[in-house]
Scaffold this active site. Structure first.
Site, short mmCIF file in Angstrom:
data_model
loop_
_atom_site.label_atom_id
_atom_site.label_comp_id
_atom_site.label_asym_id
_atom_site.label_seq_id
_atom_site.Cartn_x
_atom_site.Cartn_y
_atom_site.Cartn_z
N PRO A 1 0.78 -1.25 0.00
CA PRO A 1 0.00 0.00 0.00
C PRO A 1 0.81 1.30 0.00
CG PRO A 1 -0.97 -1.59 1.50
CD PRO A 1 0.32 -2.18 1.04
N LYS B 1 4.48 10.40 -9.23
CA LYS B 1 3.25 9.61 -9.08
C LYS B 1 2.23 10.33 -8.18
CE LYS B 1 0.24 6.38 -8.67
NZ LYS B 1 -0.75 6.13 -9.72
N LYS C 1 -4.24 8.61 0.56
CA LYS C 1 -2.80 8.55 0.88
C LYS C 1 -1.98 9.28 -0.17
CE LYS C 1 -0.91 5.21 -0.89
NZ LYS C 1 -0.23 4.75 -2.07
P1 NAD Z 1 -4.17 -3.51 -2.47
O1 NAD Z 1 -4.57 -3.00 -1.14
O2 NAD Z 1 -5.18 -4.14 -3.36
O3 NAD Z 1 -2.98 -4.56 -2.30
C1 NAD Z 1 -1.89 -4.39 -1.42
C2 NAD Z 1 -1.40 -5.78 -1.06
O4 NAD Z 1 -0.24 -5.65 -0.25
C3 NAD Z 1 -2.43 -6.59 -0.26
O5 NAD Z 1 -2.61 -7.86 -0.86
C4 NAD Z 1 -1.80 -6.69 1.14
O6 NAD Z 1 -2.12 -7.90 1.81
C5 NAD Z 1 -0.32 -6.62 0.80
N1 NAD Z 1 0.50 -6.15 1.91
C6 NAD Z 1 0.32 -5.05 2.68
N2 NAD Z 1 1.31 -4.95 3.60
C7 NAD Z 1 2.12 -6.01 3.38
C8 NAD Z 1 3.29 -6.46 4.02
N3 NAD Z 1 3.81 -5.79 5.06
N4 NAD Z 1 3.86 -7.60 3.59
C9 NAD Z 1 3.33 -8.28 2.54
N5 NAD Z 1 2.20 -7.90 1.88
C10 NAD Z 1 1.62 -6.76 2.31
O7 NAD Z 1 -3.45 -2.29 -3.20
P2 NAD Z 1 -3.26 -2.07 -4.78
O8 NAD Z 1 -4.47 -1.40 -5.31
O9 NAD Z 1 -2.74 -3.32 -5.39
O10 NAD Z 1 -2.10 -0.97 -4.75
C11 NAD Z 1 -0.75 -1.29 -4.48
C12 NAD Z 1 0.06 -0.01 -4.65
O11 NAD Z 1 -0.09 0.46 -6.00
C13 NAD Z 1 -0.37 1.13 -3.74
O12 NAD Z 1 0.73 1.89 -3.38
C14 NAD Z 1 -1.32 1.94 -4.64
O13 NAD Z 1 -1.41 3.29 -4.22
C15 NAD Z 1 -0.64 1.78 -5.98
N6 NAD Z 1 -1.50 1.88 -7.17
C16 NAD Z 1 -2.76 1.32 -7.19
C17 NAD Z 1 -3.53 1.43 -8.36
C18 NAD Z 1 -4.90 0.82 -8.46
O14 NAD Z 1 -5.63 1.16 -9.42
N7 NAD Z 1 -5.33 -0.06 -7.56
C19 NAD Z 1 -3.01 2.11 -9.47
C20 NAD Z 1 -1.73 2.63 -9.42
C21 NAD Z 1 -0.98 2.51 -8.27
#
Ligand code: NAD
Length: 306
Positions: free
Chosen positions: A71, A178, A247
């Site tokens: 995250p 970003k 965030k």
């Molecule tokens: P998400 O919440 O769907 O997935 C995050 C994953 O990380 C979860 O599966 C969680 O269990 C895992 N996680 C958290 N802490 C952990 C740890 N300490 N050890 C191991 N695993 C851990 O989030 P997402 O939507 O996949 O986004 C991931 C990143 O990409 C974020 O920084 C978000 O801001 C960025 N992002 C998301 C999108 C989108 O459209 N969803 C687009 C661009 C960027």
């Protein structure tokens, strides 16, 4: 050929990490995966392949290149270096860590120095494009880092996930880019929410409004890809949580504050998104229209105000 490929470690199989890691497996890389949610790891190994790790140190040991997609920067720091089990406990000298999460740039610079002391090179490569472009490998990737040879090593890996890999400059610059991109994305959606609800109260059909905006100068990626699809349909399922968007906007506001800059719109936007995500934990960012609906006492409906 496959033997020449670097061994990959992958931490974070959420909405974005899952499809991105899948592309790496499909490209022939040996990928060792871990997530806090062990069920998603099992599902990944069963559906896609790759190797399940039980500890972060094990991911580290199995990596020439380790990718984090968690995250935020706090989670990246915890994964990389904190506590009894972490990636760096297993990483060999000369390993690359690529943080593809949307982390705060200042934390990235600090973590880079901590990892460098252990012989590990960090670079930031956050992405834009959401789940659809993560799935088809056409993300926009913003690559920052200080070690030219390491950036060159990382590029072919990133090109599997990205339509375009932009070099943004020093370590942390990808993360700075970003959060500023997401500031603009958030404001596009925020302004669209506000415009639709004001128009609906006056008697305009929000569905027709959306069609007009998308043929006019007010359009942006949110109006084109989210208003009909996720907001007016009330599916609220873009796959990007409001908490993560909040965030990102706070990160952008922090970047302005750290540099003592006047940025009043960003400051207010940051407050609005934090309020919405605090009051609606677990909701998608496209549900942010509810902030305006609740404050104004009616729901947006295609056809007019409900
Ligand atoms: P998400 O919440 O769907 O997935 C995050 C994953 O990380 C979860 O599966 C969680 O269990 C895992 N996680 C958290 N802490 C952990 C740890 N300490 N050890 C191991 N695993 C851990 O989030 P997402 O939507 O996949 O986004 C991931 C990143 O990409 C974020 O920084 C978000 O801001 C960025 N992002 C998301 C999108 C989108 O459209 N969803 C687009 C661009 C960027």
């Amino acid at each position: 050929m496959a033997n020449d490929m670097p061994k990959m470690g992958w931490v974070g199989l959420g909405n974005m990490g899952y499809p991105m890691a899948k592309l790496m497996v499909e490209a022939g890389y040996e990928v060792t995966v871990l997530d806090l949610d062990r069920a998603v790891v099992d599902r990944f190994v069963q559906e896609v392949g790759g190797k399940r790790a039980d500890t972060l140190a094990e991911v580290g040991r199995e990596s020439d290149v380790a990718i984090t997609m968690v995250p935020d920067g706090k989670a990246v720091h915890a994964v990389a270096i904190e506590g009894g089990d972490n990636l760096s406990a297993g990483l060999a000298d000369g390993t690359l860590v690529i943080d593809m999460s949307s982390s705060a740039p200042t934390g990235t610079v600090e973590l880079g120095a901590e990892l460098s002391a252990k012989g590990v090179t960090l670079m930031d490569a956050p992405v834009s494009g959401g789940v659809p472009r993560a799935t088809d490998g056409t993300l926009a990737i913003m690559l920052g880092g200080d070690d030219e040879a390491a950036l060159t090593r990382a590029t072919p890996i990133l090109e599997i996930m990205g339509g375009t890999v932009f070099r943004t400059g020093r370590l942390g610059s990808g993360h700075a880019m970003k959060c500023l991109n997401n500031y603009l994305s958030a404001i596009g959606l925020t302004a669209a929410n506000e415009a639709l609800i004001i128009g609906a109260k006056f008697g305009l059909d929000p569905s027709v409004m959306t069609d007009i905006i998308n043929q006019s100068t007010g359009r942006n990626s949110n109006t084109e890809r989210k208003l009909h699809q996720c907001v007016l349909s009330r599916t609220f399922d873009a796959g990007f949580s409001a908490a993560l968007m909040a965030k990102d906007v706070r990160t952008a506001a922090g970047l302005a504050d750290d540099q003592d800059m006047y940025a009043p719109v960003l400051a207010q936007l940051s407050e609005l998104w934090t309020k919405f995500s605090d009051e609606h934990p677990g909701e998608d960012h496209t549900a942010s229209v509810k902030l305006w609906e609740e404050a104004n006492g009616f729901e947006l409906k295609a056809g007019g105000a409900g």
